[in-house]
Motif scaffolding. Structure first.
Motif, PDB file in Angstrom:
ATOM      1  N   HIS A 257       2.668  -2.535  -3.023  1.00 53.68           N
ATOM      2  CA  HIS A 257       2.735  -1.580  -2.303  1.00 53.68           C
ATOM      3  C   HIS A 257       4.313  -1.138  -1.599  1.00 53.68           C
ATOM      4  O   HIS A 257       4.671   0.120  -1.810  1.00 53.68           O
ATOM      5  N   GLY A 258       5.040  -2.194  -1.170  1.00 53.41           N
ATOM      6  CA  GLY A 258       6.009  -2.001  -0.675  1.00 53.41           C
ATOM      7  C   GLY A 258       7.238  -1.656  -1.679  1.00 53.41           C
ATOM      8  O   GLY A 258       8.006  -0.820  -1.456  1.00 53.41           O
ATOM      9  N   SER A 274      -4.363   4.858  -6.149  1.00 54.66           N
ATOM     10  CA  SER A 274      -4.559   3.236  -6.629  1.00 54.66           C
ATOM     11  C   SER A 274      -4.218   2.312  -5.654  1.00 54.66           C
ATOM     12  O   SER A 274      -5.165   1.304  -5.481  1.00 54.66           O
ATOM     13  N   VAL A 275      -3.428   2.473  -4.597  1.00 53.51           N
ATOM     14  CA  VAL A 275      -3.399   1.717  -3.482  1.00 53.51           C
ATOM     15  C   VAL A 275      -4.625   1.529  -2.780  1.00 53.51           C
ATOM     16  O   VAL A 275      -4.989   0.366  -2.137  1.00 53.51           O
ATOM     17  N   LEU A 276      -5.282   2.912  -2.357  1.00 55.22           N
ATOM     18  CA  LEU A 276      -6.317   2.769  -1.592  1.00 55.22           C
ATOM     19  C   LEU A 276      -7.424   1.921  -2.322  1.00 55.22           C
ATOM     20  O   LEU A 276      -8.103   1.050  -1.442  1.00 55.22           O
ATOM     21  N   LEU A 290      -5.551   2.893   6.594  1.00 56.60           N
ATOM     22  CA  LEU A 290      -4.426   3.408   6.605  1.00 56.60           C
ATOM     23  C   LEU A 290      -3.807   4.047   5.259  1.00 56.60           C
ATOM     24  O   LEU A 290      -3.071   4.761   4.997  1.00 56.60           O
ATOM     25  N   SER A 291      -4.335   3.310   4.009  1.00 62.05           N
ATOM     26  CA  SER A 291      -3.763   3.946   3.071  1.00 62.05           C
ATOM     27  C   SER A 291      -4.482   5.121   2.517  1.00 62.05           C
ATOM     28  O   SER A 291      -3.749   6.098   1.986  1.00 62.05           O
ATOM     29  N   VAL A 301     -13.239  10.738  -4.751  1.00 55.28           N
ATOM     30  CA  VAL A 301     -13.340   9.331  -4.966  1.00 55.28           C
ATOM     31  C   VAL A 301     -12.575   8.703  -3.782  1.00 55.28           C
ATOM     32  O   VAL A 301     -12.812   7.710  -3.537  1.00 55.28           O
ATOM     33  N   SER A 302     -11.605   9.245  -3.248  1.00 56.33           N
ATOM     34  CA  SER A 302     -10.855   8.739  -2.043  1.00 56.33           C
ATOM     35  C   SER A 302     -11.795   8.371  -0.923  1.00 56.33           C
ATOM     36  O   SER A 302     -11.776   7.393  -0.163  1.00 56.33           O
TER      37      SER A 302
END
Length: 899
Positions: A257-258, A274-276, A290-291, A301-302
């Motif tokens: 992520h970073g 994808s991060v979520l 937060l994501s 989807v989110s």
């Protein structure tokens, strides 16, 4: 889509046309010029242009035909593209690629392969544009053999070595889709030039084939060694985040992520999603939320992802808040979102809110599809409201296969065996397909109930249904056969199954619970050698096996392994170590580890109390019990059993009575084991009448073990008359126990009542009760094991004693030897004899536990154990008896003499 330059193609089509430029009217030329431009015309214009091309006689021009094929393909009309292709007489590789692409881009993979085969038959050689489309078509159709033929052609033509990475990337994709990632990796390693497409195909291929760890390793390698054209893109990172989610690798996911934030790719919507998903799979609601807030275009989807992770933790209030907020933003919930909320209510056990939300679903006319119906079933089953669940099930059971499986699973989970089997049988009669969860549930139920015949029938059904390769089903079968003692079948299933960590754990546990601790430890070594990573459950199981055979060396090795591999020493693992060190005689290490535990549950306290009691240190056991009472951990039945056992071994009658009476303070009722300890305690102290009164006042019928304890006390205190009375009760309670018959016969013999003694032996024969033969196991530090089928040895003996004992056939007959030895040697003297230097030790329960003695073994390798089912038909000849005693060999009396 290939774009053409109008002026270039116009010149080419004039030069290749059968009609001369002078014969072409300006009007038609203008239409063809427009047709060859970069703009994509509407369907009507394409048909008009096609008509002009036919009218002017340009149908055989490959460039114009290629343009027509491409345009018809863009309108999802691959059939028209095929007709245009067939109208051209002279076909080159460019035209073949165009028609293959028209089929491939519209998902007509079989037709694309057909055109490729026709291309090969027409002797037109495929090029590096043809191969990627054909390889991808084979991948989509899972045609491994065809794809391997393409790979052979590519190797023959040398396309990979030309530096074109598209061909190699397509082959990597093909092998990954067919589940042959080793071959895909070989293709990648053979590529002289790799780009981001090849790396991405490799990373995603590993992830899609459940090899997420390798996928993550390749992504790290790509980042470390890749050049400018090999930097990860959004698709590559998408595969990386999916790998982290699959592995639950939160730390690696945060690092990734970073990296995307640093490189600026993190702003792309697909990467944010994808991060979520990664944070939701790793089970971190705060990070997931937060994501979620960072996602710019929040789609359904989110919303589903963040609501799903909250529901998994039972945070139903947060789920509801997000649910209403989602609708405010104009996103309408589907069945998946509604199911997530219902699951959240079930996980949080908020019955009222779950019922209210059910009413909201009905009132607002939310879609109640099969998924929502099944989620409602699961929720009410988790609430324990099976009456409501059954009503819902009756409404949706027709045509809803999953609802049947859910009910079978839920019935099994709460122990409703009859309903579970009834529904399972009905499913079979109706031909309703069983899923793996249902089969695992029913097999596990057979294991718990000991229903081996039904379990075997299920095993046959599994094989017939071709579900035996399912890992979860194989694990449940191994567990069922292991618990029933059929380790041969359990091993066969294990050998043929696809293995995961749970598979190994199940078989190791089966061996350990069946008393084959040495084999369980050997299986653990095999597991590690085959590169399967043990988990906490594995370590707890093998430490328990070490405890059973008092293998200190192996226990210390496992302790070191846990530290080296970075395992978290939680309550279960720490408790297992405390137990192992205590049972191996290392009380100081056990206590040190116990005191270092930051958190202790009732099992931890019980293990430490039992450890002290096992070694006769009742004072320390009582001290730990008092500390436990001062903590916030409430004693249970096993706690009092451990402290009563410690008092029994130490002869602390007053303290034992006090603890027995205090069980009522914790609303605990004594069971047979507690009464057995008290009878043993009173009997050892000579309070035989008080012990008898306790037995007769029991609120539950005494079993043979309790009468046996009192009978042993009678023999210890030479009260033969009272012992005969007790022995009759013992035989009545347990008529199959040969020891009681032998003891009552010995008591009659001591009173010189020969006829009564003979009658007891006759009665044994009439009832078919046979005297059990004693046996012992001697372990060598070098790993050897010697078995004696007729005698047991206590303590540790010298090598020359062992040779005398086993190789000179000294073990024969001499039942009085043990009695003489025990009369002349008290427990502490036996311990001193046992502590003589030696290379061998005898395996079973600690002698201190059965005799109340305290064996203090200084050396780590000196452990005193003895079997209790011992026959003293051991030694022949007084000279030989004395020789064995002189060499430090003690022989215990029979089992009945030890009660």
């Amino acid at each position: 889509m290939v774009r053409f330059r109008a002026n270039h193609l116009y010149t080419r089509y004039l030069s290749t046309s059968s009609t001369t430029p002078n014969s072409t009217t300006p009007y038609l030329n203008s239409h063809i010029t427009f047709f060859l431009s970069d703009r994509i015309p509407d369907p009507k214009s394409i048909l008009q242009s096609h008509a002009y091309i036919i009218t002017t006689g340009h149908t055989n021009n490959p460039f114009i035909a290629s343009k027509l094929i491409s345009l018809y393909a863009s309108l999802n009309k691959p059939t028209f593209s095929s007709k245009v292709f067939h109208s051209v007489q002279s076909k080159d590789a460019f035209l073949w690629n165009s028609v293959i692409k028209s089929q491939f881009s519209n998902g007509c993979y079989s037709q694309a392969l057909d055109f490729y085969h026709q291309m090969r038959l027409s002797c037109v050689k495929p090029n590096h544009f043809t191969v990627p489309m054909i390889a991808a078509s084979c991948a989509e159709l899972l045609l491994l053999t065809n794809g391997m033929e393409i790979h052979g052609l590519v190797t023959k033509l040398g396309f990979i070595n030309t530096g074109n990475s598209a061909v190699g990337s397509s082959l990597i994709y093909f092998y990954s889709m067919c589940g042959c990632m080793e071959d895909g990796a070989l293709v990648f390693d053979e590529m002289p030039v790799t780009d981001v497409v090849a790396w991405t195909a490799l990373v995603i291929g590993y992830v899609q084939n459940d090899e997420s760890e390798k996928g993550l390793e390749r992504l790290c390698e790509m980042h470390r060694v890749g050049g400018d054209g090999e930097r990860p893109n959004s698709r590559t990172f998408e595969g990386g985040f999916k790998a982290c989610g699959n592995l639950g690798a939160l730390l690696e996911g945060k690092c990734l992520h970073g990296l995307v934030v640093k490189t600026g790719i993190g702003c792309i919507n697909v990467v944010q999603s994808s991060v979520l998903r990664m944070y939701t799979k790793c089970g971190t609601p705060e990070e997931a939320y937060l994501s979620f807030c960072e996602v710019q275009q929040k789609d359904l989807v989110s919303w589903t992802s963040v609501i799903g992770v909250y529901s998994r933790f039972g945070w139903s209030s947060e789920c509801l808040r997000l649910f209403w907020q989602m609708q405010v933003t104009g996103v309408y919930p589907d069945g998946v979102v509604v199911s997530c909320l219902l699951s959240g209510f079930g996980n949080s056990m908020r019955v009222s809110e779950g019922k209210v939300f059910h009413a909201v679903i009905l009132r607002h006319n939310f879609m109640i599809d099969e998924m929502v119906s099944n989620a409602l079933l699961s929720m009410y089953c988790r609430f324990g409201l099976f009456s409501i669940a059954e009503k819902l099930f009756d409404r949706v059971r027709d045509g809803n296969t999953e609802s049947w499986n859910i009910m079978v699973f839920e019935y099994s989970k709460v122990g409703l065996e009859s309903k579970c089997f009834e529904l399972f049988t009905e499913m079979q009669h109706l031909g309703i397909e069983l899923d793996s969860n249902s089969l695992v549930s029913v097999i596990s139920l057979c294991s718990r109930l000991g229903a081996t015949r039904l379990g075997r029938s299920l095993h046959c059904f599994v094989i017939k249904s071709l579900m035996h390769e399912n890992v979860s089903i194989a694990n449940s079968l191994i567990d069922m056969y292991g618990k029933s003692g059929n380790l041969v079948v359990a091993w066969k299933i294990f050998s043929r199954a696809r293995k995961d960590t749970v598979t190994w754990n199940t078989l190791i546990s089966s061996y350990s619970c069946s008393g084959r601790s040495t084999d369980a430890l050997g299986l653990f070594d095999k597991m590690v050698s085959e590169c399967f990573k043990p988990n906490l459950a594995t370590l707890v199981t093998v430490l328990s096996a070490c405890s059973h055979i008092a293998s200190l060396e192996k226990g210390e090795q496992i302790h070191s392994y846990a530290k080296d591999e970075g395992f978290e020493f939680d309550i279960s693992l720490s408790t297992a170590l405390v137990d192992m060190y205590a049972k191996c005689g290392q009380l100081d290490k056990s206590r040190k580890f116990f005191d270092a535990m930051k958190e202790k549950d009732v099992i931890s306290w019980n293990v430490m109390i039992s450890g002290y009691g096992m070694h006769g240190d009742a004072e320390s056991a009582i001290e730990i019990f008092k500390r436990m009472e001062q903590s916030n951990v409430r004693p249970n039945e096993l706690t009092f059993l451990a402290v009563l056992s410690a008092c029994t071994h130490a002869g602390l009658v007053r303290e034992g009575k006090s603890f027995f009476d205090r069980m009522g303070d914790y609303a605990l009722s004594p069971n047979l084991k507690h009464y057995s300890c008290m009878v043993d305690l009173l009997g050892r102290a000579g309070n035989l009448l008080e012990a008898e009164d306790l037995v007769l006042s029991m609120p539950i019928p005494p079993d043979g073990g309790i009468w046996g304890s009192l009978l042993s006390a009678c023999k210890i205190h030479n009260d033969a008359e009272f012992g005969i009375k007790v022995a009759k009760h013992a035989i009545k309670a347990d008529p199959e126990n040969d020891g009681y018959y032998v003891m009552i016969a010995d008591l009659y013999t001591s009173l010189e009542k020969w006829d009564e003694a003979e009658n007891v032996r006759v009665k044994m024969k009439e009832m078919g009760v046979r005297k059990s033969a004693g046996w012992s196991t001697v372990y060598s530090e070098q790993g050897g094991r010697l078995l004696s089928p007729t005698a047991a040895v206590i303590g540790i003996i010298r090598m020359d004693s062992l040779q005398d004992l086993f190789f000179s056939n000294l073990i024969h007959d001499g039942s009085n030897l043990g009695n003489q030895f025990m009369e002349s040697q008290n427990v502490s003297q036996v311990g001193q004899v046992a502590q003589k230097e030696s290379q061998f030790s005898v395996e079973t329960e600690p002698v201190a536990r059965k005799h109340g003695g305290n064996f203090s073994i200084e050396e780590d390798n000196m452990l005193v154990f003895a079997w209790l089912n011992i026959s003293l038909d051991a030694v022949q000849g007084n000279d030989k008896k004395q020789d064995i005693l002189d060499k430090g060999l003690g022989v215990l009396p029979r089992e009945q003499d030890l009660h």
